[in-house]
Design an enzyme around this catalytic site. Structure first.
Site, PDB file in Angstrom:
ATOM      1  N   GLN A 143       4.076   8.524   7.505  1.00  0.00           N
ATOM      2  CA  GLN A 143       4.011   8.965   5.526  1.00  0.00           C
ATOM      3  C   GLN A 143       2.630   9.240   5.946  1.00  0.00           C
ATOM      4  OE1 GLN A 143       5.788   6.057   2.775  1.00  0.00           O
ATOM      5  NE2 GLN A 143       5.872   5.134   4.236  1.00  0.00           N
TER       6      GLN A 143
ATOM      7  N   ARG B   1     -11.648  13.060   3.522  1.00  0.00           N
ATOM      8  CA  ARG B   1     -10.822  12.228   4.028  1.00  0.00           C
ATOM      9  C   ARG B   1      -9.850  12.892   5.451  1.00  0.00           C
ATOM     10  NH1 ARG B   1      -5.558  10.559  -0.268  1.00  0.00           N
ATOM     11  NH2 ARG B   1      -5.184   9.804   2.638  1.00  0.00           N
TER      12      ARG B   1
ATOM     13  N   ASN C 247       4.035  -5.945   9.929  1.00  0.00           N
ATOM     14  CA  ASN C 247       2.801  -6.479   7.647  1.00  0.00           C
ATOM     15  C   ASN C 247       2.447  -7.332   8.115  1.00  0.00           C
ATOM     16  OD1 ASN C 247       1.895  -5.558   6.227  1.00  0.00           O
ATOM     17  ND2 ASN C 247       3.826  -4.357   5.150  1.00  0.00           N
TER      18      ASN C 247
ATOM     19  N   CYS D 252      -7.398  32.520   0.790  1.00  0.00           N
ATOM     20  CA  CYS D 252      -6.662  32.682   2.323  1.00  0.00           C
ATOM     21  C   CYS D 252      -6.487  34.316   2.943  1.00  0.00           C
ATOM     22  CB  CYS D 252      -4.917  32.703   2.032  1.00  0.00           C
ATOM     23  SG  CYS D 252      -3.620  33.650   2.630  1.00  0.00           S
TER      24      CYS D 252
ATOM     25  N   THR E  39       3.758  -0.404   6.049  1.00  0.00           N
ATOM     26  CA  THR E  39       3.907   0.260   4.579  1.00  0.00           C
ATOM     27  C   THR E  39       4.468  -0.956   3.695  1.00  0.00           C
ATOM     28  OG1 THR E  39       5.007   2.267   3.639  1.00  0.00           O
ATOM     29  CG2 THR E  39       6.169   1.063   5.699  1.00  0.00           C
ATOM     30  N   SER E  40       3.983  -0.534   2.387  1.00  0.00           N
ATOM     31  CA  SER E  40       4.356  -1.401   1.264  1.00  0.00           C
ATOM     32  C   SER E  40       5.547  -1.117   1.239  1.00  0.00           C
ATOM     33  CB  SER E  40       3.564  -0.942  -0.092  1.00  0.00           C
ATOM     34  OG  SER E  40       3.383   0.157  -0.420  1.00  0.00           O
TER      35      SER E  40
ATOM     36  N   HIS F 287       5.102  13.181   4.530  1.00  0.00           N
ATOM     37  CA  HIS F 287       3.890  13.580   2.984  1.00  0.00           C
ATOM     38  C   HIS F 287       2.877  15.074   3.233  1.00  0.00           C
ATOM     39  CE1 HIS F 287       4.799   9.047   1.556  1.00  0.00           C
ATOM     40  NE2 HIS F 287       5.842   9.902   1.342  1.00  0.00           N
TER      41      HIS F 287
HETATM   42  P1  OAD Z   1      -0.152   1.601   1.311  1.00  0.00           P
HETATM   43  O1  OAD Z   1      -1.241   0.583   1.493  1.00  0.00           O
HETATM   44  O2  OAD Z   1       0.845   1.218  -0.281  1.00  0.00           O
HETATM   45  O3  OAD Z   1       0.557   0.000   2.291  1.00  0.00           O
HETATM   46  C1  OAD Z   1      -0.115  -0.441   3.104  1.00  0.00           C
HETATM   47  C2  OAD Z   1       0.684  -1.923   3.615  1.00  0.00           C
HETATM   48  O4  OAD Z   1       0.134  -2.032   5.092  1.00  0.00           O
HETATM   49  C3  OAD Z   1       0.419  -2.360   2.553  1.00  0.00           C
HETATM   50  O5  OAD Z   1       2.093  -3.803   2.884  1.00  0.00           O
HETATM   51  C4  OAD Z   1      -0.340  -3.410   3.723  1.00  0.00           C
HETATM   52  O6  OAD Z   1       0.100  -5.549   4.070  1.00  0.00           O
HETATM   53  C5  OAD Z   1      -0.536  -3.391   5.205  1.00  0.00           C
HETATM   54  N1  OAD Z   1      -0.778  -2.911   5.755  1.00  0.00           N
HETATM   55  C6  OAD Z   1      -2.452  -3.279   6.106  1.00  0.00           C
HETATM   56  N2  OAD Z   1      -2.883  -3.799   6.947  1.00  0.00           N
HETATM   57  C7  OAD Z   1      -2.265  -4.077   8.187  1.00  0.00           C
HETATM   58  C8  OAD Z   1      -2.101  -3.986   9.795  1.00  0.00           C
HETATM   59  N3  OAD Z   1      -3.324  -3.315   9.924  1.00  0.00           N
HETATM   60  N4  OAD Z   1      -1.250  -4.100   9.864  1.00  0.00           N
HETATM   61  C9  OAD Z   1       0.352  -4.110   9.787  1.00  0.00           C
HETATM   62  N5  OAD Z   1      -0.150  -3.625   8.260  1.00  0.00           N
HETATM   63  C10 OAD Z   1      -1.064  -3.516   7.660  1.00  0.00           C
HETATM   64  O7  OAD Z   1       0.382   2.728   2.062  1.00  0.00           O
HETATM   65  P2  OAD Z   1       1.812   3.134   2.188  1.00  0.00           P
HETATM   66  O8  OAD Z   1       2.950   2.478   2.093  1.00  0.00           O
HETATM   67  O9  OAD Z   1       1.797   3.821   3.596  1.00  0.00           O
HETATM   68  O10 OAD Z   1       2.021   9.254  -0.615  1.00  0.00           O
HETATM   69  O11 OAD Z   1       1.738   3.989   0.937  1.00  0.00           O
HETATM   70  C11 OAD Z   1       2.725   5.616   1.064  1.00  0.00           C
HETATM   71  C12 OAD Z   1       2.414   6.324   0.243  1.00  0.00           C
HETATM   72  O12 OAD Z   1       1.269   5.756  -1.287  1.00  0.00           O
HETATM   73  C13 OAD Z   1       1.710   7.255   1.522  1.00  0.00           C
HETATM   74  O13 OAD Z   1       1.518   7.647   2.221  1.00  0.00           O
HETATM   75  C14 OAD Z   1       0.635   8.050  -0.145  1.00  0.00           C
HETATM   76  C15 OAD Z   1      -0.059   7.065  -1.378  1.00  0.00           C
HETATM   77  O14 OAD Z   1       0.322   7.649  -2.574  1.00  0.00           O
HETATM   78  C16 OAD Z   1       0.772  10.059  -0.390  1.00  0.00           C
HETATM   79  O15 OAD Z   1      -0.335  10.401  -0.011  1.00  0.00           O
HETATM   80  C17 OAD Z   1       1.731  11.243  -0.382  1.00  0.00           C
END
Ligand code: OAD
Length: 255
Positions: free
Chosen positions: A106, A75, A226, A160, A201-202, A124
């Site tokens: 995040q 990644r 979003n 390390c 973010t979702s 995160h």
């Molecule tokens: P998600 O994958 O859950 O959500 C992504 C969001 O972005 C969704 O609501 C989509 O509709 C929206 N989206 C996608 N493309 C977009 C764009 N071009 N413009 C605007 N919005 C868009 O990702 P996160 O909410 O970041 O944790 O997920 C939260 C955490 O869950 C992450 O940080 C990760 C994961 O487990 C860790 O890795 C610790």
């Protein structure tokens, strides 16, 4: 939607011009247009393809360190190949347009920093800053270091240099606490801002998901950017529906 046809409510532009403190809190959607997959997209979301139980827990790392380290190096290599998109650049430019800006993410990539944002709060952790599991020493991995195949693959974690302990990804895994200082700074910003943006973010992973609700509760103007609805829709003052890389540059230009 293209940026030249987007218009914004005049009240929102006024709120931004007069705001004392603006917060932008981002998730995987902000990096989607750079080519980095989100987590919960029904087609190519990382957690649709991979099992977080096998990759994103301490137990998984203890069980199969080579598999987990290899996946995070894959990644990191992917991020190193990507560039900040217009959303990251617009957020960096916003710092010059408002009195005070706090950027919270995040995301574990470094695209906000590469776009020019300063003091980004990483709730995160980071793909680029692994830590020793034994002595806690933090390291910064530079671009170009990993040599992994296109699909990842097993890779032994390095040792390390200080104590010989096993180095782990600097990511907050499921079941782990968020970094205390970052979380406190993020909560304080949500509690004291005038305008709070929730971008890409979702809004499902806590405690990050609580931040827009803290802001709404204390009377801040909450703006969601979003492509799709989230659980925040009913609480947001404004819903800017569209791609962050199209909506944000147009908004910043309108301030
Ligand atoms: P998600 O994958 O859950 O959500 C992504 C969001 O972005 C969704 O609501 C989509 O509709 C929206 N989206 C996608 N493309 C977009 C764009 N071009 N413009 C605007 N919005 C868009 O990702 P996160 O909410 O970041 O944790 O997920 C939260 C955490 O869950 C992450 O940080 C990760 C994961 O487990 C860790 O890795 C610790």
């Amino acid at each position: 939607m293209t940026s030249d046809v987007i218009t914004f409510p005049p009240d929102l532009i006024d709120r931004l011009r007069t705001a004392h403190h603006v917060v932008v809190s981002t998730g995987a959607g902000v990096s989607q247009e750079s080519g980095i997959p989100t987590f919960r997209d029904s087609l190519d979301g990382l957690w649709e393809i991979f099992d977080p139980e096998q990759l994103a827990t301490l137990e998984a790392f203890q069980r199969q360190p080579d598999l987990v380290w290899g996946w995070y190096e894959f990644r990191r290599a992917q991020v190193n190949k990507c560039q900040p998109n217009p959303a990251h650049l617009a957020i960096a430019a916003l710092a010059g347009k408002v009195r005070r800006l706090t950027v919270i993410t995040q995301n574990v990539d470094n695209l906000h920093e590469r776009a020019g944002s300063k003091d980004v709060i990483h709730l995160h952790g980071s793909l680029h800053d692994p830590i020793c599991t034994y002595c806690g020493q933090s390291y910064t991995l530079l671009a170009g270091e990993p040599e992994v195949g296109e699909t990842g693959g097993r890779m032994p974690p390095p040792k390390c240099p200080s104590c010989g302990g096993m180095i782990r990804p600097g990511i907050v895994w499921f079941g782990e606490m968020l970094p205390e200082e970052e979380l406190e700074r993020a909560q304080a910003a949500a509690l004291h801002c005038d305008v709070f943006f929730s971008v890409g973010t979702s809004v499902v992973v806590y405690p990050a998901a609580a931040l827009p609700f803290i802001a709404a509760e204390q009377g801040a103007c909450v703006v969601q950017v979003n492509t799709d609805p989230t659980g925040l829709d009913a609480y947001a003052s404004y819903l800017l529906v569209g791609k962050a890389g199209e909506v944000l540059p147009a908004l910043i230009a309108a301030i």
